[in-house]
Design a protein around this motif. Structure first.
Motif, PDB file in Angstrom:
ATOM      1  N   MET A   1       0.832  -1.204   0.000  1.00 55.26           N
ATOM      2  CA  MET A   1       0.000   0.000   0.000  1.00 55.26           C
ATOM      3  C   MET A   1       0.868   1.256   0.000  1.00 55.26           C
ATOM      4  N   ALA A   2       1.942   1.206   0.751  1.00 60.85           N
ATOM      5  CA  ALA A   2       2.821   2.375   0.826  1.00 60.85           C
ATOM      6  C   ALA A   2       3.417   2.709  -0.530  1.00 60.85           C
ATOM      7  N   GLY A   3       3.662   1.703  -1.345  1.00 60.75           N
ATOM      8  CA  GLY A   3       4.234   1.949  -2.662  1.00 60.75           C
ATOM      9  C   GLY A   3       3.219   2.304  -3.728  1.00 60.75           C
ATOM     10  N   ARG A   4       1.977   1.882  -3.563  1.00 61.48           N
ATOM     11  CA  ARG A   4       0.960   2.108  -4.593  1.00 61.48           C
ATOM     12  C   ARG A   4       0.077   3.313  -4.308  1.00 61.48           C
ATOM     13  N   LEU A   5       0.128   3.832  -3.101  1.00 60.84           N
ATOM     14  CA  LEU A   5      -0.723   4.968  -2.765  1.00 60.84           C
ATOM     15  C   LEU A   5      -0.274   6.291  -3.408  1.00 60.84           C
ATOM     16  N   PRO A   6       1.027   6.595  -3.487  1.00 61.91           N
ATOM     17  CA  PRO A   6       1.445   7.883  -4.051  1.00 61.91           C
ATOM     18  C   PRO A   6       0.933   8.187  -5.456  1.00 61.91           C
ATOM     19  N   PRO A   7       0.892   7.215  -6.399  1.00 61.37           N
ATOM     20  CA  PRO A   7       0.337   7.567  -7.710  1.00 61.37           C
ATOM     21  C   PRO A   7      -1.090   8.097  -7.640  1.00 61.37           C
ATOM     22  N   LEU A   8      -1.883   7.562  -6.727  1.00 58.13           N
ATOM     23  CA  LEU A   8      -3.248   8.057  -6.584  1.00 58.13           C
ATOM     24  C   LEU A   8      -3.286   9.443  -5.960  1.00 58.13           C
ATOM     25  N   SER A  64       6.632   8.369  -4.086  1.00 59.26           N
ATOM     26  CA  SER A  64       6.134   9.722  -4.312  1.00 59.26           C
ATOM     27  C   SER A  64       7.081  10.516  -5.199  1.00 59.26           C
ATOM     28  N   LEU A  65       8.378  10.418  -4.921  1.00 59.20           N
ATOM     29  CA  LEU A  65       9.366  11.122  -5.733  1.00 59.20           C
ATOM     30  C   LEU A  65       9.377  10.617  -7.164  1.00 59.20           C
ATOM     31  N   GLN A  66       9.189   9.313  -7.345  1.00 58.00           N
ATOM     32  CA  GLN A  66       9.191   8.765  -8.698  1.00 58.00           C
ATOM     33  C   GLN A  66       7.947   9.136  -9.472  1.00 58.00           C
ATOM     34  N   VAL A  67       6.828   9.363  -8.787  1.00 56.49           N
ATOM     35  CA  VAL A  67       5.633   9.868  -9.468  1.00 56.49           C
ATOM     36  C   VAL A  67       5.937  11.222 -10.097  1.00 56.49           C
ATOM     37  N   LEU A  68       6.537  12.113  -9.322  1.00 54.45           N
ATOM     38  CA  LEU A  68       6.876  13.440  -9.833  1.00 54.45           C
ATOM     39  C   LEU A  68       7.955  13.356 -10.907  1.00 54.45           C
ATOM     40  N   GLY A  69       8.988  12.565 -10.645  1.00 58.40           N
ATOM     41  CA  GLY A  69      10.079  12.464 -11.602  1.00 58.40           C
ATOM     42  C   GLY A  69       9.666  11.839 -12.919  1.00 58.40           C
ATOM     43  N   SER A  70       8.884  10.762 -12.889  1.00 53.63           N
ATOM     44  CA  SER A  70       8.479  10.101 -14.130  1.00 53.63           C
ATOM     45  C   SER A  70       7.537  10.974 -14.938  1.00 53.63           C
ATOM     46  N   THR A  71       6.661  11.729 -14.266  1.00 51.76           N
ATOM     47  CA  THR A  71       5.768  12.639 -14.981  1.00 51.76           C
ATOM     48  C   THR A  71       6.553  13.720 -15.706  1.00 51.76           C
ATOM     49  N   ALA A  72       7.493  14.343 -15.003  1.00 52.95           N
ATOM     50  CA  ALA A  72       8.318  15.378 -15.630  1.00 52.95           C
ATOM     51  C   ALA A  72       9.191  14.787 -16.731  1.00 52.95           C
ATOM     52  N   SER A  73       9.695  13.578 -16.525  1.00 51.02           N
ATOM     53  CA  SER A  73      10.561  12.936 -17.517  1.00 51.02           C
ATOM     54  C   SER A  73       9.814  12.683 -18.818  1.00 51.02           C
ATOM     55  N   THR A  74       8.593  12.124 -18.719  1.00 44.84           N
ATOM     56  CA  THR A  74       7.818  11.846 -19.926  1.00 44.84           C
ATOM     57  C   THR A  74       7.440  13.132 -20.647  1.00 44.84           C
ATOM     58  N   ALA A  75       7.086  14.167 -19.885  1.00 40.60           N
ATOM     59  CA  ALA A  75       6.738  15.451 -20.501  1.00 40.60           C
ATOM     60  C   ALA A  75       7.959  16.154 -21.086  1.00 40.60           C
ATOM     61  N   PHE A  76       9.156  15.770 -20.652  1.00 39.25           N
ATOM     62  CA  PHE A  76      10.399  16.374 -21.124  1.00 39.25           C
ATOM     63  C   PHE A  76      10.810  15.833 -22.488  1.00 39.25           C
ATOM     64  N   VAL A  77      10.399  14.604 -22.795  1.00 45.56           N
ATOM     65  CA  VAL A  77      10.838  13.941 -24.021  1.00 45.56           C
ATOM     66  C   VAL A  77      10.526  14.755 -25.277  1.00 45.56           C
ATOM     67  N   PRO A  78       9.308  15.311 -25.460  1.00 45.33           N
ATOM     68  CA  PRO A  78       9.045  16.075 -26.683  1.00 45.33           C
ATOM     69  C   PRO A  78       9.922  17.307 -26.848  1.00 45.33           C
ATOM     70  N   GLN A  79      10.563  17.776 -25.780  1.00 45.70           N
ATOM     71  CA  GLN A  79      11.470  18.916 -25.875  1.00 45.70           C
ATOM     72  C   GLN A  79      12.892  18.495 -26.259  1.00 45.70           C
ATOM     73  N   LEU A  80      13.182  17.214 -26.155  1.00 47.17           N
ATOM     74  CA  LEU A  80      14.530  16.718 -26.435  1.00 47.17           C
ATOM     75  C   LEU A  80      14.698  16.257 -27.877  1.00 47.17           C
ATOM     76  N   VAL A  81      13.609  15.863 -28.532  1.00 45.60           N
ATOM     77  CA  VAL A  81      13.700  15.317 -29.886  1.00 45.60           C
ATOM     78  C   VAL A  81      12.691  16.024 -30.781  1.00 45.60           C
ATOM     79  N   GLU A  82      12.926  15.938 -32.080  1.00 42.76           N
ATOM     80  CA  GLU A  82      11.970  16.478 -33.045  1.00 42.76           C
ATOM     81  C   GLU A  82      10.703  15.619 -33.051  1.00 42.76           C
ATOM     82  N   HIS A  83       9.610  16.208 -33.495  1.00 38.54           N
ATOM     83  CA  HIS A  83       8.339  15.480 -33.485  1.00 38.54           C
ATOM     84  C   HIS A  83       8.404  14.195 -34.308  1.00 38.54           C
TER      85      HIS A  83
END
Length: 386
Positions: A1-8, A64-83
């Protein structure tokens, strides 16, 4: 539960932060903080056994930290490469993740056996430091943000992200089908090991080998998905991949104890995981292509939150049904549910996508709710479209 609660709890807020602040520093800070939190376990173990309360807290904080980090990481990808490179990029990321999951699980078991649990966690902590060092090498500047005249509240930004996700036809179809698929897979995962070990009598070693085969399938799906989409169109590949998922469950339902069933289930898992990685990379690319830059974080987090929100309930329901009617009938019902995502996308505009535009898809607001014409490529004539 401790590991699955932060995404929610934090996924939607993570999307707002990723849209308001530079994404690369967010990811780096989350990696460094995750490593520091994990390092507390081996440090405490030098003087005493880490208490369970600490382990719960560490698990919750890292998740919790990985929720924030993975969200920012995925949103960062379109800025790193051409469409026009997004599909290939997401496919390679999916391939790397599948191989890392397989190798990491096996390496983790080896490290615990050789070094002990505390030292294995210390090695895990160092892996976050290495990740942060690699991220520091990224020199691509992020585009300057245009600050609004009046900053809206976090809740208003969350509502805007959810509204965009559910009102944009292509994004809505991708997210809702993924939500159903994730719920079905969570239900299956809750019963998978129990069914194979107890009902079919598999040795634990065989179960580990089959789980590793899934990682190989993911790597194959990441490599071939882009090429198939360039030849047959992303819409056909996505729908076909999701339609194969329930078919790949049939060996699990029909198998009897013995080597034949083990080989059949292992082969089916290779195909199923490959289809999941291929379709996931294409759907993610579609969302990234049509989503405005200022909405990338919230669009990603809204999709993740909708998918995560039902997974714990789905797993619990699977356990209740497995107890009430038996494991095999419950897995049969889950297999039927796995057919729903392909049906949902068949009825959506995604089925009609024959290519993805190199400079980005049509504006999201202009996309019709009913089946739309193909998004034509802006690449040069004769060039395969990713």
């Amino acid at each position: 539960m401790a590991g699955r609660l932060p995404p929610l709890l934090f996924t939607l807020h993570a999307g707002v932060l990723a849209d308001r602040w530079p994404k690369r520093p967010i990811v780096i800070v989350c990696e460094l903080a995750s490593g520091a939190v994990l390092a507390s376990v081996p440090l405490v173990s030098l003087v005493a056994a880490p208490p369970l309360a600490q382990l719960y807290a560490v698990t919750f904080l890292v998740a919790s930290l990985q929720v924030l980090g993975s969200t920012a990481s995925t949103a960062f990808v379109p800025q790193l490469v051409e469409h026009h490179q997004l599909v290939e990029t997401n496919a390679r990321l999916g391939t790397g993740n599948s191989l890392a999951d397989t190798a990491g699980s096996n390496l983790g078991g080896v490290l615990v056996g050789l070094l002990g649990a505390a030292r294995a966690v210390a090695a895990d902590s160092l892996s976050y430091l290495l990740s942060a060092m690699l991220l520091l090498r990224i020199q691509t500047p992020e585009p300057a943000r245009t600050e609004p005249e009046q900053r809206t509240s976090v809740l208003a930004d969350i509502r805007a992200g959810l509204a965009y996700t559910l009102r944009t036809p292509l994004v809505r179809a991708a997210v809702l089908s993924n939500t159903v698929n994730a719920s079905a897979m969570a239900s299956c995962a809750a019963l998978w090991s129990l069914f194979l070990l107890r009902t079919l009598g598999w040795p634990p070693t065989v179960l580990g080998l089959v789980m590793g085969a899934g990682g190989i399938g993911g790597a194959i799906g990441g490599i071939t998905g882009r090429r198939l989409a360039a030849r047959f169109g992303p819409g056909r590949v996505i729908v076909t991949a999701l339609a194969l998922s329930p078919v790949c469950q049939l060996p699990l339902l029909l198998a009897r104890p013995g080597a034949t069933g083990q080989v059949a289930i292992g082969a089916a898992m290779v195909v199923q995981t490959g289809c999941a990685v291929a379709s996931g990379a294409l759907l993610r690319s579609i969302r990234q292509l049509i989503t405005p830059p200022e909405m990338q974080g919230r669009a990603q987090s809204s999709g993740m939150w909708l998918a995560f929100s039902l997974r714990p309930l789905a797993a619990l329901l699977a356990g209740v049904l497995g107890t009430a009617i038996g494991l095999r009938p419950t897995l049969t019902a889950i297999t039927c549910l796995l057919a729903a995502p392909a049906w949902m996308l068949w009825r959506s505009p995604i089925r009609h996508l024959t290519s993805l535009a190199a400079a980005g898809a049509a504006p999201a607001a202009a996309l019709p709710a009913q089946p739309a014409p193909a998004l034509e490529s802006a690449a040069e004539p004769g060039t395969p479209t990713p």
